[in-house]
Design a protein around this motif. Structure first.
Motif, PDB file in Angstrom:
ATOM      1  N   ASP A 159       0.828  -1.226   0.000  1.00 41.68           N
ATOM      2  CA  ASP A 159       0.000   0.000   0.000  1.00 41.68           C
ATOM      3  C   ASP A 159       0.855   1.266   0.000  1.00 41.68           C
ATOM      4  N   PRO A 160       1.667   1.461  -1.062  1.00 43.88           N
ATOM      5  CA  PRO A 160       2.607   2.582  -1.029  1.00 43.88           C
ATOM      6  C   PRO A 160       1.943   3.955  -1.054  1.00 43.88           C
ATOM      7  N   LYS A 161       2.460   4.822  -0.182  1.00 41.15           N
ATOM      8  CA  LYS A 161       2.156   6.251  -0.230  1.00 41.15           C
ATOM      9  C   LYS A 161       3.513   6.916  -0.407  1.00 41.15           C
ATOM     10  N   ILE A 162       3.724   7.526  -1.567  1.00 40.46           N
ATOM     11  CA  ILE A 162       5.084   7.910  -1.954  1.00 40.46           C
ATOM     12  C   ILE A 162       5.346   9.414  -1.823  1.00 40.46           C
ATOM     13  N   ALA A 163       6.492   9.743  -1.237  1.00 44.87           N
ATOM     14  CA  ALA A 163       6.954  11.135  -1.135  1.00 44.87           C
ATOM     15  C   ALA A 163       8.200  11.296  -2.002  1.00 44.87           C
ATOM     16  N   VAL A 164       8.291  12.416  -2.702  1.00 39.91           N
ATOM     17  CA  VAL A 164       9.445  12.662  -3.576  1.00 39.91           C
ATOM     18  C   VAL A 164      10.075  14.013  -3.260  1.00 39.91           C
ATOM     19  N   LEU A 165      11.386  13.994  -3.037  1.00 39.43           N
ATOM     20  CA  LEU A 165      12.166  15.230  -2.938  1.00 39.43           C
ATOM     21  C   LEU A 165      12.932  15.368  -4.249  1.00 39.43           C
ATOM     22  N   MET A 166      12.871  16.551  -4.878  1.00 37.68           N
ATOM     23  CA  MET A 166      13.483  16.690  -6.201  1.00 37.68           C
ATOM     24  C   MET A 166      14.237  18.007  -6.341  1.00 37.68           C
ATOM     25  N   GLN A 167      15.469  17.934  -6.832  1.00 36.10           N
ATOM     26  CA  GLN A 167      16.186  19.155  -7.190  1.00 36.10           C
ATOM     27  C   GLN A 167      15.435  19.798  -8.361  1.00 36.10           C
ATOM     28  N   ASN A 168      15.176  21.098  -8.249  1.00 35.21           N
ATOM     29  CA  ASN A 168      14.293  21.765  -9.202  1.00 35.21           C
ATOM     30  C   ASN A 168      15.024  22.188 -10.475  1.00 35.21           C
ATOM     31  N   ASP A 169      15.356  21.190 -11.311  1.00 34.91           N
ATOM     32  CA  ASP A 169      16.005  21.479 -12.600  1.00 34.91           C
ATOM     33  C   ASP A 169      15.823  20.277 -13.522  1.00 34.91           C
ATOM     34  N   ASP A 170      16.474  20.318 -14.676  1.00 38.16           N
ATOM     35  CA  ASP A 170      16.299  19.242 -15.667  1.00 38.16           C
ATOM     36  C   ASP A 170      16.721  17.877 -15.126  1.00 38.16           C
ATOM     37  N   TYR A 171      17.759  17.871 -14.291  1.00 33.79           N
ATOM     38  CA  TYR A 171      18.236  16.608 -13.711  1.00 33.79           C
ATOM     39  C   TYR A 171      17.133  15.982 -12.845  1.00 33.79           C
ATOM     40  N   GLY A 172      16.553  16.781 -11.952  1.00 34.27           N
ATOM     41  CA  GLY A 172      15.480  16.288 -11.094  1.00 34.27           C
ATOM     42  C   GLY A 172      14.278  15.820 -11.887  1.00 34.27           C
ATOM     43  N   LYS A 173      13.899  16.635 -12.884  1.00 40.43           N
ATOM     44  CA  LYS A 173      12.703  16.320 -13.696  1.00 40.43           C
ATOM     45  C   LYS A 173      12.891  15.021 -14.477  1.00 40.43           C
ATOM     46  N   ASP A 174      14.099  14.774 -14.972  1.00 39.38           N
ATOM     47  CA  ASP A 174      14.357  13.559 -15.748  1.00 39.38           C
ATOM     48  C   ASP A 174      14.113  12.305 -14.896  1.00 39.38           C
ATOM     49  N   TYR A 175      14.656  12.311 -13.682  1.00 39.43           N
ATOM     50  CA  TYR A 175      14.433  11.197 -12.756  1.00 39.43           C
ATOM     51  C   TYR A 175      12.942  11.056 -12.433  1.00 39.43           C
ATOM     52  N   TYR A 176      12.304  12.188 -12.155  1.00 37.42           N
ATOM     53  CA  TYR A 176      10.901  12.179 -11.727  1.00 37.42           C
ATOM     54  C   TYR A 176       9.976  11.664 -12.827  1.00 37.42           C
ATOM     55  N   GLU A 177      10.208  12.111 -14.059  1.00 37.24           N
ATOM     56  CA  GLU A 177       9.383  11.663 -15.192  1.00 37.24           C
ATOM     57  C   GLU A 177       9.534  10.152 -15.396  1.00 37.24           C
ATOM     58  N   GLY A 178      10.784   9.645 -15.303  1.00 33.69           N
ATOM     59  CA  GLY A 178      11.017   8.208 -15.437  1.00 33.69           C
ATOM     60  C   GLY A 178      10.327   7.420 -14.331  1.00 33.69           C
ATOM     61  N   PHE A 179      10.407   7.966 -13.113  1.00 32.71           N
ATOM     62  CA  PHE A 179       9.798   7.340 -11.942  1.00 32.71           C
ATOM     63  C   PHE A 179       8.271   7.246 -12.121  1.00 32.71           C
ATOM     64  N   LYS A 180       7.667   8.345 -12.553  1.00 33.47           N
ATOM     65  CA  LYS A 180       6.207   8.357 -12.772  1.00 33.47           C
ATOM     66  C   LYS A 180       5.804   7.377 -13.883  1.00 33.47           C
ATOM     67  N   GLU A 181       6.630   7.320 -14.920  1.00 38.85           N
ATOM     68  CA  GLU A 181       6.352   6.389 -16.015  1.00 38.85           C
ATOM     69  C   GLU A 181       6.410   4.948 -15.507  1.00 38.85           C
ATOM     70  N   GLY A 182       7.395   4.670 -14.635  1.00 44.66           N
ATOM     71  CA  GLY A 182       7.530   3.332 -14.047  1.00 44.66           C
ATOM     72  C   GLY A 182       6.342   2.974 -13.164  1.00 44.66           C
ATOM     73  N   LEU A 183       5.772   3.974 -12.477  1.00 42.87           N
ATOM     74  CA  LEU A 183       4.595   3.733 -11.626  1.00 42.87           C
ATOM     75  C   LEU A 183       3.354   3.483 -12.469  1.00 42.87           C
ATOM     76  N   GLY A 184       3.334   4.060 -13.674  1.00 45.70           N
ATOM     77  CA  GLY A 184       2.189   3.855 -14.570  1.00 45.70           C
ATOM     78  C   GLY A 184       0.886   4.295 -13.941  1.00 45.70           C
ATOM     79  N   LYS A 185      -0.097   3.389 -13.913  1.00 44.98           N
ATOM     80  CA  LYS A 185      -1.421   3.721 -13.368  1.00 44.98           C
ATOM     81  C   LYS A 185      -1.364   3.992 -11.856  1.00 44.98           C
ATOM     82  N   ASP A 186      -0.232   3.639 -11.224  1.00 41.58           N
ATOM     83  CA  ASP A 186      -0.077   3.891  -9.786  1.00 41.58           C
ATOM     84  C   ASP A 186       0.604   5.224  -9.479  1.00 41.58           C
ATOM     85  N   ALA A 187       0.725   6.080 -10.484  1.00 41.37           N
ATOM     86  CA  ALA A 187       1.373   7.389 -10.269  1.00 41.37           C
ATOM     87  C   ALA A 187       0.618   8.211  -9.223  1.00 41.37           C
TER      88      ALA A 187
END
Length: 390
Positions: A159-187
């Protein structure tokens, strides 16, 4: 006539930065500023070229390595790289560090047709030979790494409830977009997503917000200083989520130790380089050679800092690329050789991970292995996982 054509074949070819006696390489790195933990990479690279020169250079030419401090500032990087290209007339730049900084010189280098090789950032944009034929990455791309964490998290956190800390730039966004894509319908399982600026003195307030969200899983997308602060702050607050840490901050010496080993237990990351604190490599020939090299060329350096392994490995790849160029040291040929590796075994890569590139594939390393922090080191587990590459 034959002797004439043979002579023409053996003729030396040079672009700016290459002569019969030297090869000039440009570099900038964050020796100061918020990402200065990465300054160790530049110091290792500098020592590497000194060791190459002492051994006679590459095909009889000495490496003139010019490294400058960009402080992790995009405007500073632009100014320094222009100087390297237009005044110092380097053959290429090599392993310039940072996503926001490299983004600032990306178009310029491609308009100038100067190789921008093996950049020290895993943003997926460095593997785009169609639009940017003069830029090539080195490490696995952030987007894929983010996807791998998402899949592991969904399989292992109930039952994951996920928190994300992200550096606010292209590097952070790249990781975050990949992470969300990996979560798919569980984003929608991401209950809190907060950002920090690289200039922020601490990320304490962000971590408090993440804990207050009630999350039981935490993806830490941060550079070393902020990553260590976040791990420590979570522990101070008594917050014990399942933690995922991006590879770029997985150094035992510069992150886990400052965060506190007791606070780092169980954190999961992805690796592609041999971690110097992992005892399983002690009898590995590559590892023994690296340790001996460090002892001679970087005495007193912190051997627990994987940034020294990174600098040594990427320099070995640049060394091999220049060696393959022979006497044809044109910028075109440097890129051609960089894009021509088939399962090349690079020193200090985890066994089973190799370098492959082509004219259409500018992602040299496309595999990682997951690791969990136990005691005072990383413990590798599972199979080698391959990236999507291009």
């Amino acid at each position: 006539m034959l002797s004439g054509s043979t002579a023409a074949f053996a003729q030396k070819k040079y672009s700016d930065g290459a002569t019969d006696t030297e090869i000039k390489i440009g570099h900038t790195g964050p020796y100061s500023g918020p990402a200065s933990a990465y300054g160790q990479i530049g110091k290792t690279i500098e020592a590497y070229w000194k060791s190459v020169n002492e051994a006679g250079g590459i095909n009889g030419r000495k490496i003139n390595f010019i490294t400058l401090d960009d402080g992790y500032s995009p405007p500073k990087m632009v100014e320094l790289v222009r100087r390297l290209v237009e005044q110092d007339k380097v053959l290429c730049t090599f392993n310039t560090l940072g996503t926001p900084t490299n983004t600032a010189i990306h178009k310029y280098m491609n308009v100038k047709k100067v190789p921008m090789l093996y950049v020290a950032t895993g943003a997926s944009k460095w593997g785009d030979p169609k639009h940017f034929p003069w830029t090539m990455g080195f490490q696995p791309d952030y987007h894929t790494e983010g996807k791998i964490y998402a899949k592991h998290l969904l399989a292992n956190v109930k039952d994951p409830k996920i928190a994300v800390l992200m550096q606010n730039d292209d590097y952070g966004k790249d990781y975050y977009e990949g992470f969300k894509e990996g979560l798919g319908k569980d984003a929608d399982k991401i209950v809190k997503h907060v950002t920090y600026e690289v200039t922020d003195p601490t990320v304490d307030s962000q971590v408090i917000q993440l804990k207050d969200s009630g999350a039981n899983a935490f993806f830490n997308i941060a550079t070393p200083k902020a990553a260590a602060q976040a791990i420590r702050k979570a522990a101070d607050l008594g917050w014990k989520p399942a933690q995922y840490l991006n590879n770029v901050s997985a150094s035992v010496g510069s992150v886990m130790k400052p965060a506190g080993f007791e606070n780092s237990q169980g954190i999961v990351t992805a690796q592609y380089l041999m971690d110097p604190t992992d005892k399983q490599w002690e009898n590995n020939d590559d590892f023994k050679a690296w340790k001996a090299w460090m002892g001679k060329w970087m005495p007193g350096a912190n051997l627990a800092d994987v940034n020294h392994v990174f600098g040594y490995a990427v320099s070995n790849l640049m060394h091999e690329t220049l060696k393959k160029c022979g006497d044809n040291l044109t910028r075109e040929n440097v890129m051609k050789q960089a894009a021509n590796y088939q399962k090349y075994r690079l020193p200090m890569l985890i066994p089973g991970i190799t370098i492959s590139t082509s004219a259409t594939d500018y992602y040299p390393i496309q595999s990682v292995k997951l690791a969990q922090f136990k005691g005072e080191t990383w413990d590798l587990f599972g199979d080698i996982m391959s990236a999507e590459g291009s």
